[in-house]
Design an enzyme around this catalytic site. Structure first.
Site, PDB file in Angstrom:
ATOM      1  N   GLY A   1      -2.651   9.291  -3.790  1.00 44.46           N
ATOM      2  CA  GLY A   1      -3.918   9.761  -4.365  1.00 44.46           C
ATOM      3  C   GLY A   1      -3.852  11.063  -5.116  1.00 44.46           C
ATOM      4  O   GLY A   1      -4.729  11.355  -5.927  1.00 44.46           O
TER       5      GLY A   1
ATOM      6  N   CYS B   1     -10.872   3.810   0.202  1.00 49.25           N
ATOM      7  CA  CYS B   1      -9.428   3.946   0.437  1.00 49.25           C
ATOM      8  C   CYS B   1      -9.128   3.101   1.672  1.00 49.25           C
ATOM      9  O   CYS B   1      -9.826   3.220   2.683  1.00 49.25           O
ATOM     10  CB  CYS B   1      -9.083   5.414   0.679  1.00 49.25           C
TER      11      CYS B   1
ATOM     12  N   CYS C   1      -4.506  -1.200  -1.975  1.00 42.11           N
ATOM     13  CA  CYS C   1      -4.655   0.238  -2.167  1.00 42.11           C
ATOM     14  C   CYS C   1      -5.587   0.472  -3.351  1.00 42.11           C
ATOM     15  O   CYS C   1      -5.305   0.011  -4.462  1.00 42.11           O
ATOM     16  CB  CYS C   1      -3.269   0.833  -2.445  1.00 42.11           C
TER      17      CYS C   1
ATOM     18  N   HIS D   1      -6.919   3.198   3.856  1.00 42.53           N
ATOM     19  CA  HIS D   1      -6.588   3.952   5.065  1.00 42.53           C
ATOM     20  C   HIS D   1      -7.844   4.289   5.882  1.00 42.53           C
ATOM     21  O   HIS D   1      -7.805   4.332   7.106  1.00 42.53           O
ATOM     22  CB  HIS D   1      -5.906   5.275   4.708  1.00 42.53           C
TER      23      HIS D   1
ATOM     24  N   ASP E   1       0.873  -1.180   0.000  1.00 41.64           N
ATOM     25  CA  ASP E   1       0.000   0.000   0.000  1.00 41.64           C
ATOM     26  C   ASP E   1       0.905   1.224   0.000  1.00 41.64           C
ATOM     27  O   ASP E   1       2.112   1.113   0.273  1.00 41.64           O
ATOM     28  CB  ASP E   1      -0.894  -0.007   1.249  1.00 41.64           C
TER      29      ASP E   1
HETATM   30  N1  DGL Z   1      -4.618   3.253   0.888  1.00 37.27           N
HETATM   31  C1  DGL Z   1      -4.667   3.996  -0.343  1.00 37.27           C
HETATM   32  C2  DGL Z   1      -5.985   3.728  -1.072  1.00 37.27           C
HETATM   33  O1  DGL Z   1      -6.637   2.739  -0.793  1.00 37.27           O
HETATM   34  C3  DGL Z   1      -4.262   5.351   0.002  1.00 37.27           C
HETATM   35  C4  DGL Z   1      -4.155   6.318  -1.020  1.00 37.27           C
HETATM   36  C5  DGL Z   1      -3.113   7.371  -0.956  1.00 37.27           C
HETATM   37  O2  DGL Z   1      -1.955   7.084  -0.672  1.00 37.27           O
HETATM   38  O3  DGL Z   1      -3.504   8.475  -1.286  1.00 37.27           O
HETATM   39  O4  DGL Z   1      -6.374   4.426  -1.964  1.00 37.27           O
END
Ligand code: DGL
Length: 262
Positions: A43, A183, A73, A185, A10
């Protein structure tokens, strides 16, 4: 059968929510997790950069002998999975916002999707939304700032609550009954989200579905670990590991957590 690890990556700590679902379903499997926190968030990056970062992570995991890779991710999946599948022969599992079950089960006909700009702007997301939610109202909201706060371990901060209220209030006013966490996170924000959302709004993510799918693909390729060897759980981050340690501290399994360069 194979005792080699399942590789997971991720942009940072978000994919730990997927790791947990994988571990719950397949505790006998070794797993190697990469948190690319040095380059988070993905993102807000252009697609070409996201693809490059994903390849860097894939190359590292494959050098360690991973038998399958889970792209934990949504941003990486929606922007890079096609290229990754063309470039590598190992099975690759992705994660996309769970818009299908939300659209199918919604009673109000209005569903909210909270995801990164990169995910919401992707053609894969547009395709999935058009396929499953064409007769639904989908309120898309990007979560600028949320990943940075989570990476800093600031889930409980006033700034986080303020941002969440700003992002959720228009959805609440529009009458959503499902909030899709697009997402990985954001799965760590469930308590904060539940505080703000009306009780009847259901929060969904795709973590368990991804774990089940991963298991079925391992079965199909006869790659499950059926041996006696004790599994190892390894977590690498390319940034300070203290926040990752905090995220994993409640989990009882034996783990190796290290900061390395990749
Ligand atoms: N965990 C990522 C997702 O599912 C995070 C995105 C990021 O780094 O902006 O999109």
């Amino acid at each position: 059968m194979s005792a080699n690890p399942i590789g997971i990556f991720d942009s940072g700590l978000g994919g730990l929510s997927i790791w947990e679902a994988l571990y719950d379903l397949m505790p006998e499997e070794s797993m190697l997790y990469l948190a690319d926190s040095k380059y988070a968030p993905y993102g807000q990056r252009p697609q070409s950069e996201i693809i490059q970062l994903c390849k860097k992570n894939m190359d590292y995991l494959l050098r360690q002998g991973c038998k399958i890779v889970v792209v934990a991710c949504n941003t990486a999946t929606t922007n890079a999975i096609e290229v990754l599948r063309q470039s590598y022969s190992v099975p690759i599992i992705g994660i996309e916002p769970a818009i299908k079950p939300a659209a199918l089960n919604s009673k109000t006909g209005v569903v909210g999707v909270l995801a990164t700009r990169g995910t919401l702007a992707s053609s894969l997301f547009a395709k999935t939304a058009a396929l499953y939610a064409k007769d639904r109202k989908v309120i898309e909201q990007f979560g600028d700032g949320l990943v940075n706060l989570i990476e800093a371990g600031e889930m409980e901060s006033d700034q986080m609550r303020e941002l969440l209220r700003k992002y959720l209030n228009p959805m609440i006013r529009a009458g959503i009954d499902y909030l899709v966490l697009g997402c990985t996170h954001y799965s760590f924000l469930r308590p904060q989200l539940e505080e703000i959302l009306p009780k009847e709004v259901k929060i969904i993510d795709a973590a368990n579905a991804v774990a089940k799918h991963t298991k079925s693909i391992l079965e199909k390729h006869q790659l499950l670990n059926l041996g006696e060897e004790k599994p190892t759980l390894t977590f690498y981050t390319n940034k300070d590991s203290s926040i990752m340690r905090r995220f994993l501290s409640a989990h009882p399994a034996n783990k190796i957590i290290e900061q390395i360069d990749f």
